[in-house]
Design a protein around this motif. Structure first.
Motif, PDB file in Angstrom:
ATOM      1  N   ARG A 343      -3.149 -13.577   5.830  1.00  0.00           N
ATOM      2  CA  ARG A 343      -4.615 -13.583   5.795  1.00  0.00           C
ATOM      3  C   ARG A 343      -5.109 -14.515   4.697  1.00  0.00           C
ATOM      4  O   ARG A 343      -6.091 -15.233   4.873  1.00  0.00           O
ATOM      5  CB  ARG A 343      -5.160 -12.169   5.608  1.00  0.00           C
ATOM      6  N   PHE A 344      -4.418 -14.504   3.549  1.00  0.00           N
ATOM      7  CA  PHE A 344      -4.755 -15.480   2.517  1.00  0.00           C
ATOM      8  C   PHE A 344      -4.538 -16.899   3.047  1.00  0.00           C
ATOM      9  O   PHE A 344      -5.322 -17.807   2.757  1.00  0.00           O
ATOM     10  CB  PHE A 344      -3.904 -15.263   1.266  1.00  0.00           C
ATOM     11  N   ALA A 345      -3.460 -17.084   3.809  1.00  0.00           N
ATOM     12  CA  ALA A 345      -3.218 -18.408   4.398  1.00  0.00           C
ATOM     13  C   ALA A 345      -4.377 -18.806   5.309  1.00  0.00           C
ATOM     14  O   ALA A 345      -4.768 -19.981   5.354  1.00  0.00           O
ATOM     15  CB  ALA A 345      -1.903 -18.405   5.176  1.00  0.00           C
ATOM     16  N   GLY A 346      -4.952 -17.816   6.021  1.00  0.00           N
ATOM     17  CA  GLY A 346      -6.108 -18.097   6.871  1.00  0.00           C
ATOM     18  C   GLY A 346      -7.307 -18.589   6.073  1.00  0.00           C
ATOM     19  O   GLY A 346      -8.004 -19.537   6.482  1.00  0.00           O
ATOM     20  N   PHE A 347      -7.566 -17.948   4.919  1.00  0.00           N
ATOM     21  CA  PHE A 347      -8.632 -18.427   4.039  1.00  0.00           C
ATOM     22  C   PHE A 347      -8.392 -19.896   3.667  1.00  0.00           C
ATOM     23  O   PHE A 347      -9.319 -20.715   3.677  1.00  0.00           O
ATOM     24  CB  PHE A 347      -8.658 -17.609   2.738  1.00  0.00           C
ATOM     25  N   LEU A 348      -7.158 -20.208   3.318  1.00  0.00           N
ATOM     26  CA  LEU A 348      -6.833 -21.558   2.869  1.00  0.00           C
ATOM     27  C   LEU A 348      -6.968 -22.576   4.000  1.00  0.00           C
ATOM     28  O   LEU A 348      -7.478 -23.688   3.797  1.00  0.00           O
ATOM     29  CB  LEU A 348      -5.419 -21.582   2.286  1.00  0.00           C
ATOM     30  N   ILE A 349      -6.509 -22.211   5.196  1.00  0.00           N
ATOM     31  CA  ILE A 349      -6.635 -23.100   6.352  1.00  0.00           C
ATOM     32  C   ILE A 349      -8.105 -23.398   6.633  1.00  0.00           C
ATOM     33  O   ILE A 349      -8.498 -24.562   6.836  1.00  0.00           O
ATOM     34  CB  ILE A 349      -5.955 -22.476   7.586  1.00  0.00           C
ATOM     35  N   ASP A 350      -8.945 -22.339   6.623  1.00  0.00           N
ATOM     36  CA  ASP A 350     -10.375 -22.549   6.862  1.00  0.00           C
ATOM     37  C   ASP A 350     -11.014 -23.337   5.719  1.00  0.00           C
ATOM     38  O   ASP A 350     -11.947 -24.109   5.925  1.00  0.00           O
ATOM     39  CB  ASP A 350     -11.081 -21.202   7.041  1.00  0.00           C
ATOM     40  N   GLY A 351     -10.487 -23.145   4.491  1.00  0.00           N
ATOM     41  CA  GLY A 351     -10.988 -23.908   3.357  1.00  0.00           C
ATOM     42  C   GLY A 351     -10.631 -25.387   3.442  1.00  0.00           C
ATOM     43  O   GLY A 351     -11.433 -26.258   3.077  1.00  0.00           O
ATOM     44  N   ILE A 352      -9.436 -25.681   3.935  1.00  0.00           N
ATOM     45  CA  ILE A 352      -9.054 -27.082   4.149  1.00  0.00           C
ATOM     46  C   ILE A 352      -9.968 -27.700   5.200  1.00  0.00           C
ATOM     47  O   ILE A 352     -10.418 -28.845   5.072  1.00  0.00           O
ATOM     48  CB  ILE A 352      -7.574 -27.175   4.566  1.00  0.00           C
ATOM     49  N   ALA A 353     -10.281 -26.922   6.249  1.00  0.00           N
ATOM     50  CA  ALA A 353     -11.147 -27.417   7.316  1.00  0.00           C
ATOM     51  C   ALA A 353     -12.562 -27.692   6.827  1.00  0.00           C
ATOM     52  O   ALA A 353     -13.192 -28.679   7.237  1.00  0.00           O
ATOM     53  CB  ALA A 353     -11.179 -26.412   8.476  1.00  0.00           C
ATOM     54  N   ASP A 354     -13.093 -26.821   5.932  1.00  0.00           N
ATOM     55  CA  ASP A 354     -14.475 -27.051   5.466  1.00  0.00           C
ATOM     56  C   ASP A 354     -14.534 -27.925   4.212  1.00  0.00           C
ATOM     57  O   ASP A 354     -15.613 -28.198   3.674  1.00  0.00           O
ATOM     58  CB  ASP A 354     -15.227 -25.734   5.264  1.00  0.00           C
ATOM     59  N   GLY A 355     -13.359 -28.344   3.717  1.00  0.00           N
ATOM     60  CA  GLY A 355     -13.310 -29.285   2.607  1.00  0.00           C
ATOM     61  C   GLY A 355     -13.333 -28.658   1.225  1.00  0.00           C
ATOM     62  O   GLY A 355     -13.322 -29.380   0.221  1.00  0.00           O
ATOM     63  N   SER A 356     -13.326 -27.329   1.139  1.00  0.00           N
ATOM     64  CA  SER A 356     -13.393 -26.680  -0.178  1.00  0.00           C
ATOM     65  C   SER A 356     -12.013 -26.447  -0.789  1.00  0.00           C
ATOM     66  O   SER A 356     -11.896 -26.176  -1.982  1.00  0.00           O
ATOM     67  CB  SER A 356     -14.155 -25.351  -0.076  1.00  0.00           C
ATOM     68  N   VAL A 357     -10.960 -26.532   0.031  1.00  0.00           N
ATOM     69  CA  VAL A 357      -9.572 -26.401  -0.433  1.00  0.00           C
ATOM     70  C   VAL A 357      -8.878 -27.722  -0.151  1.00  0.00           C
ATOM     71  O   VAL A 357      -9.069 -28.326   0.904  1.00  0.00           O
ATOM     72  CB  VAL A 357      -8.854 -25.243   0.296  1.00  0.00           C
ATOM     73  N   ARG A 358      -8.078 -28.182  -1.109  1.00  0.00           N
ATOM     74  CA  ARG A 358      -7.385 -29.450  -0.900  1.00  0.00           C
ATOM     75  C   ARG A 358      -6.234 -29.264   0.096  1.00  0.00           C
ATOM     76  O   ARG A 358      -5.780 -28.130   0.331  1.00  0.00           O
ATOM     77  CB  ARG A 358      -6.895 -30.023  -2.224  1.00  0.00           C
ATOM     78  N   PRO A 359      -5.757 -30.349   0.698  1.00  0.00           N
ATOM     79  CA  PRO A 359      -4.669 -30.236   1.680  1.00  0.00           C
ATOM     80  C   PRO A 359      -3.368 -29.773   1.020  1.00  0.00           C
ATOM     81  O   PRO A 359      -2.753 -30.501   0.257  1.00  0.00           O
ATOM     82  CB  PRO A 359      -4.533 -31.662   2.233  1.00  0.00           C
ATOM     83  N   ILE A 360      -2.998 -28.554   1.268  1.00  0.00           N
ATOM     84  CA  ILE A 360      -1.776 -27.960   0.727  1.00  0.00           C
ATOM     85  C   ILE A 360      -1.078 -27.225   1.862  1.00  0.00           C
ATOM     86  O   ILE A 360      -1.619 -27.116   2.967  1.00  0.00           O
ATOM     87  CB  ILE A 360      -2.095 -26.947  -0.406  1.00  0.00           C
ATOM     88  N   ASP A 361       0.110 -26.710   1.604  1.00  0.00           N
ATOM     89  CA  ASP A 361       0.780 -25.865   2.585  1.00  0.00           C
ATOM     90  C   ASP A 361       0.242 -24.444   2.410  1.00  0.00           C
ATOM     91  O   ASP A 361       0.547 -23.781   1.414  1.00  0.00           O
ATOM     92  CB  ASP A 361       2.288 -25.891   2.363  1.00  0.00           C
ATOM     93  N   PRO A 362      -0.556 -23.942   3.355  1.00  0.00           N
ATOM     94  CA  PRO A 362      -1.189 -22.628   3.174  1.00  0.00           C
ATOM     95  C   PRO A 362      -0.207 -21.468   3.165  1.00  0.00           C
ATOM     96  O   PRO A 362      -0.463 -20.439   2.528  1.00  0.00           O
ATOM     97  CB  PRO A 362      -2.160 -22.529   4.353  1.00  0.00           C
ATOM     98  N   LEU A 363       0.923 -21.602   3.865  1.00  0.00           N
ATOM     99  CA  LEU A 363       1.900 -20.504   3.886  1.00  0.00           C
ATOM    100  C   LEU A 363       2.593 -20.375   2.533  1.00  0.00           C
ATOM    101  O   LEU A 363       2.789 -19.268   2.025  1.00  0.00           O
ATOM    102  CB  LEU A 363       2.928 -20.736   4.996  1.00  0.00           C
ATOM    103  N   VAL A 364       2.958 -21.499   1.933  1.00  0.00           N
ATOM    104  CA  VAL A 364       3.555 -21.468   0.604  1.00  0.00           C
ATOM    105  C   VAL A 364       2.535 -20.980  -0.414  1.00  0.00           C
ATOM    106  O   VAL A 364       2.820 -20.121  -1.256  1.00  0.00           O
ATOM    107  CB  VAL A 364       4.093 -22.863   0.219  1.00  0.00           C
ATOM    108  N   ALA A 365       1.316 -21.511  -0.334  1.00  0.00           N
ATOM    109  CA  ALA A 365       0.266 -21.138  -1.291  1.00  0.00           C
ATOM    110  C   ALA A 365      -0.060 -19.655  -1.209  1.00  0.00           C
ATOM    111  O   ALA A 365      -0.326 -19.005  -2.231  1.00  0.00           O
ATOM    112  CB  ALA A 365      -0.996 -21.962  -1.045  1.00  0.00           C
ATOM    113  N   SER A 366      -0.048 -19.096  -0.006  1.00  0.00           N
ATOM    114  CA  SER A 366      -0.390 -17.674   0.140  1.00  0.00           C
ATOM    115  C   SER A 366       0.629 -16.790  -0.569  1.00  0.00           C
ATOM    116  O   SER A 366       0.270 -15.755  -1.131  1.00  0.00           O
ATOM    117  CB  SER A 366      -0.485 -17.299   1.624  1.00  0.00           C
ATOM    118  N   GLN A 367       1.897 -17.195  -0.566  1.00  0.00           N
ATOM    119  CA  GLN A 367       2.919 -16.414  -1.263  1.00  0.00           C
ATOM    120  C   GLN A 367       2.754 -16.534  -2.780  1.00  0.00           C
ATOM    121  O   GLN A 367       2.986 -15.566  -3.521  1.00  0.00           O
ATOM    122  CB  GLN A 367       4.321 -16.862  -0.843  1.00  0.00           C
TER     123      GLN A 367
END
Length: 408
Positions: A343-367
């Motif tokens: 679910r945290f990865a989902g926040f990050l994916i949506d953040g990358i899409a809206d430009g508020s999160v930089r392009p990162i690996d959301p699965l690694v970042a969520s852990q």
């Protein structure tokens, strides 16, 4: 003389094999469930033979922890020898990934979870905790020599988060082939070094509505008191140290009253995990339903969860309690934890899409988010040093919104 040397070598090799076998068992089933007989069986000895090397189980457990602390100290020293903070961070992560690769290739017993050190008697645990403190000091030195109390607090938080991330890595590395480890290593270094938001240093949590994940102000039920007392005691002392007697005594009830609410201690631990996961999930959903871009929403969730870990009368249960659960219960808890991480990865994916999160690996970042939140309970005393609670939360969260290498 030559024969004596061979005998000494054989003794050392057999002792090492015993320590490694015990390390595997401690990681799998915890200290309490690890027996000398099981260790002997794992390496083809009888139980009597083990006592030639370790007359008591507690001696063996100490040897297991000493070996892990020796390895952690060597890894920190090797990383610290690098010329700058970025190279030290990169070297330290690479060492942990290489260690996991060797374990995948058949080496055993190389690193043991330290979660149950505090369940040992005071005199036994004291030198082990001192060794761990020395490791923390070395990791804190990765970031330079602090020039102020504020900078020292920040570097301490960075060391704490980095150590926890590396201790959590063996758990979620199971989801990856070792062929993918080089890529995962690069993504871990990038996230730890530079943080999550598109604008480095951006931190703008807003108030989430309802907030029923916080402890209620009214008098709690006795079952809630059991959950609170057990959560705090397991976080402090580990599964073994948090005995039923201690839990009952801490809230002035009888052992019989405990068994009126819970058939067994494992049932209580599972109830604590369930309670923690429910509160974490409720916080995530409140953030999901908030307004604004997704980094702002995630900031709000992180703020609330760190507030729980630092200041709430009932924090979230640390994942270290997993170590003592049986394999079936452990699998259920890990499955739910992975869902929350996704679910945290989902926040990050949506953040990358809206430009508020930089392009990162959301699965690694969520852990990394999960390990950072999990570790926050251990930073309670650190947080108490701040005059303002929000300042403590911001300083700790900066490991995620600015990264460990942000110049200060």
């Amino acid at each position: 003389m030559a024969e004596t040397g061979k005998s000494t070598k054989r003794f050392g090799e057999k002792r090492q094999a015993i320590v490694h076998a015990a390390s595997v068992l401690v990681n799998e089933v915890g200290v309490q469930a690890t027996t000398l007989s099981d260790v002997a069986r794992a390496i083809g000895l009888n139980a009597t033979s083990i006592t030639y090397y370790f007359s008591r189980k507690d001696q063996l457990i100490v040897a297991v922890y000493e070996e892990t602390l020796d390895r952690m100290d060597r890894m920190a020293s090797e990383a610290l020898a690098e010329p700058n903070p970025e190279d030290r961070l990169r070297k330290y992560v690479a060492q942990h990934v290489a260690l996991r690769t060797r374990i995948r290739n058949g080496e055993r017993g190389l690193l043991t979870a330290l979660s149950e050190i505090r369940s040992l008697d005071t005199e036994t645990q004291k030198p082990l905790l001192e060794r761990y403190r020395q490791v923390v000091e070395k990791v804190r030195s990765f970031f330079g020599e602090p020039v102020s109390a504020e900078q020292q607090a920040l570097f301490s938080a960075r060391a704490h988060v980095l150590l926890e991330a590396m201790m959590w890595w063996p758990v979620w590395s199971l989801r990856y082939s070792s062929l993918d480890f080089p890529r995962v290593e690069e993504r871990m270094v990038d996230i730890l070094a530079h943080g999550l938001p598109a604008v480095r240093g951006e931190w703008r949590p807003s108030r989430l509505e309802v907030r029923h994940w916080r402890s209620a102000s009214e008098v709690p039920s006795q079952n809630d008191e059991f959950l609170r007392a057990a959560t705090i005691m397991i976080n402090r002392l580990g599964y073994r140290g948090a005995s039923v007697n201690r839990i009952a005594e801490s809230i002035n009830v009888t052992k019989g009253s405990f068994y009126h609410h819970h058939e067994a201690k494992d049932e209580l631990v599972l109830a604590c995990f369930n309670n923690s996961h429910n509160r974490l999930s409720a916080t995530q959903m409140a953030g999901q339903n908030a307004n604004g871009d997704y980094w702002g929403r995630l900031s709000s969730v992180l703020y609330e969860l760190l507030r729980l870990q630092f200041f709430d009368t009932m924090p979230l249960l640390r994942t270290t309690a997993l170590q003592a659960l049986n394999s079936e219960h452990k699998a259920d808890v890990v499955t739910r934890s992975n869902r929350l991480a996704r679910r945290f990865a989902g926040f990050l994916i949506d953040g990358i899409a809206d430009g508020s999160v930089r392009p990162i690996d959301p699965l690694v970042a969520s852990q990394i988010i999960m390990s950072t939140l999990n570790a926050a309970y251990e930073a309670r005393r650190w947080a108490e040093r701040f005059a303002d609670g929000d300042e403590a939360i911001s300083a700790y969260a900066s490991t995620l919104f600015s990264g460990l290498l942000d110049p200060v």
